[in-house]
Design an enzyme around this catalytic site. Structure first.
Site, mmCIF file in Angstrom:
data_model
loop_
_atom_site.group_PDB
_atom_site.id
_atom_site.type_symbol
_atom_site.label_atom_id
_atom_site.label_comp_id
_atom_site.label_asym_id
_atom_site.label_seq_id
_atom_site.Cartn_x
_atom_site.Cartn_y
_atom_site.Cartn_z
ATOM 1 N N PHE A 121 -60.088 21.347 19.375
ATOM 2 C CA PHE A 121 -59.311 22.540 19.708
ATOM 3 C C PHE A 121 -58.319 22.322 20.847
ATOM 4 C CE2 PHE A 121 -63.582 23.912 18.284
ATOM 5 C CZ PHE A 121 -63.201 24.500 17.084
ATOM 6 N N GLY A 177 -58.530 16.414 26.299
ATOM 7 C CA GLY A 177 -57.851 16.459 27.584
ATOM 8 C C GLY A 177 -58.886 16.274 28.684
ATOM 9 N N ASP A 178 -58.602 16.804 29.861
ATOM 10 C CA ASP A 178 -59.529 16.629 30.982
ATOM 11 C C ASP A 178 -60.731 17.567 30.916
ATOM 12 O OD1 ASP A 178 -58.056 14.596 32.382
ATOM 13 O OD2 ASP A 178 -56.604 16.148 32.931
ATOM 14 N N GLY A 208 -55.395 15.641 24.776
ATOM 15 C CA GLY A 208 -55.297 17.062 25.103
ATOM 16 C C GLY A 208 -53.992 17.383 25.790
ATOM 17 N N GLY A 210 -53.738 18.108 29.383
ATOM 18 C CA GLY A 210 -53.637 17.584 30.739
ATOM 19 C C GLY A 210 -53.588 16.074 30.812
#
Length: 489
Positions: A121, A177-178, A208, A210
């Site tokens: 997501f 991401g992060d 992602g 970030g």
């Protein structure tokens, strides 16, 4: 002093592309041969993913620059997956070569079993495709056994990590991401066996929005922030320590590995979500909006400066809570309430005995960073180190709009810290006392850590949603090198 020449561990004549060729496996970990025109070599540690025995053939699965396999010469180029096939008639020689290759690869300490989180997501929802197209093929080429978990909802990765049998794995990998990285770290530290669990190496694949941690790790050796480079860092098995910051408010704790923001940066990061349909352009668009309609916040920060930064601020006393994080005090009671210990309680530092300093607001922005990059194009803290035991603090107290716009445009290069309107230094511990907006005292601000909302003041974006903490005083202390991540070096 000249380096001694490498010596062959084993030599044989192989059939390569129909030509009988002498091949050496040397004590420097390189396989050397000639294709008749060019001397070639493969660096096992850097370029070889794995190998397979196929009858009289040995198929070496490698990733090389420019498709050449020239580990001794040539400039850095695009990484290409390539197989090198060596054929030998002697069964004994074939067996000996496979043995020597396996022994050398095993000596490198590479992971053999990984638990992989895939966040379908996050960002552009590309993590599943990145895993299938890049991550999975490379890890399987390296003979790594995978257990895959797609995250279904927010905090799913944290819940899985809290109960996972870590003895079955050599590392955890986040294809995201992060956000998933932060969940995994918090999950490890909330376990009863947190002190051993947090030593589990964590790998980060940028997939992602970030990608600040992946960018920071790869940029430390000058590598582009790509899924391929990130996977190679995991396969090679190199590790580095990572500082973890404990954010504490009463009994509530949050463990941060990236950043904390209050003021301009937090407002842009969180409030720009209303323009998510614009894609990544939403951040630039909303940053301009916020600078043109600039907010300032009353409040106060206190900190313990790192050596060499004692000139910032004015001397003060500790304004935080009990350093153990285990006791809370109610004035109506004679004794503090003993909070049940569960998991990591924060760094064992007697904050009351440290030399504190204070800076009063109003502030445009307060930004704490644990690693250099906040995202792939945001070099927030150029001097940040992964395990120096300090957070890098970036402060903007007051700044005209045009210089502010100029310095924000320098974030991709890290040149914003050169602005006379920016204070930039390192701290060991930090207390934030957030206040209301100067132009409207009925409204507060947003406190953002690692991309998640920690607290929302009155009148802020989605202020009706419950946050982890109240918009009130909180403290941060750093535990040096507490976590471990797979790294390129």
């Amino acid at each position: 002093m000249d380096q001694p020449e490498s010596q062959p561990l084993i030599s044989d004549r192989f059939l390569i592309n129909g030509t009988l060729t002498s091949v050496d496996f040397c004590d420097d970990g390189k396989i050397r041969w000639s294709d008749g025109h060019t001397d070639r070599c493969l660096a096992v540690e850097k370029e070889v993913l794995g190998f397979a025995s196929e009858g009289s053939r040995i198929r070496i699965r490698a990733i090389v620059e420019n498709g050449g396999g020239l580990c001794c010469v040539g400039s850095r180029g695009k990484l290409v997956r390539k197989d090198f096939v060596f054929e030998i008639a002697s069964a004994d020689s074939h067996r000996l070569w496979c043995q020597k290759l396996r022994e050398y690869i095993d000596s490198l300490g590479r992971p053999k079993r990984l638990f992989v989180f895939v966040n379908p997501f996050g960002g552009k929802k590309s993590a599943s495709k990145i895993f299938l197209d890049v991550v999975s093929p490379l890890l399987k080429d390296a003979d790594i056994q995978l257990t895959i978990q797609e995250t279904k909802h927010q905090l799913h990765a944290k819940a899985v990590t809290q109960t996972l049998d870590l003895s079955k794995y050599d590392g955890l990998v986040c294809v995201s991401g992060d956000g998933i990285l932060v969940e995994v770290v918090n999950g490890l530290l909330e376990r009863d066996d947190w002190d051993s669990a947090i030593k589990m190496p964590i790998g980060v694949i940028p997939a992602g929005t970030g990608n600040g941690m992946a960018k920071s790790l790869l940029d430390s050796v000058g590598d582009p922030c790509s899924p391929t480079n990130a996977v190679l860092a995991i396969i090679r098995g190199h590790k580095c320590s990572l500082d973890v910051a404990t954010i504490l408010q009463g009994e509530t704790k949050f463990f941060s590995v990236l950043m904390l923001a209050w003021g301009l940066v937090a407002d842009i990061d969180i409030e720009s979500e209303k323009y998510r349909w614009m894609g990544s352009a939403r951040l630039d668009f909303y940053a301009l909006q916020r600078i043109l309609h600039l907010r300032k916040y009353n409040g106060c920060i206190s900190f313990v400066p790192a050596p060499g930064f004692e000139a910032f601020g004015e001397p003060s006393t500790y304004k935080g809570e009990s350093t153990s994080g285990l006791n809370t005090f109610n004035p109506s009671q004679e004794e503090p309430i003993k909070v049940q210990q569960h998991g990591y309680q924060g760094p064992n530092i007697e904050l009351e005995k440290l030399q504190w300093r204070t800076i009063d607001g109003p502030f445009v922005s307060i930004w704490l960073h644990n690693v250099p990059w906040g995202g792939e194009d945001t070099l927030a803290a150029p001097d940040a180190k992964f395990s120096d035991g300090y957070l890098d603090l970036i402060i903007i107290r007051d700044c005209p709009k045009l210089p502010l716009l100029a310095l924000m445009s320098e974030l991709n290069k890290g040149n914003h810290i050169k602005s006379p309107y920016v204070m930039y230094f390192k701290v060991k511990a930090f207390v934030l006392e957030p206040g209301p907006r100067t132009e409207d005292p009925t409204k507060g601000g947003i406190i953002d850590s690692d991309g998640e909302v920690l607290a929302r003041g009155n009148g802020t974006y989605k202020c009706d949603q419950k946050a982890l903490m109240a918009y009130d005083n909180l403290q941060i202390a750093v535990d040096q090198g507490l976590a471990t991540v797979f790294s390129p070096i």
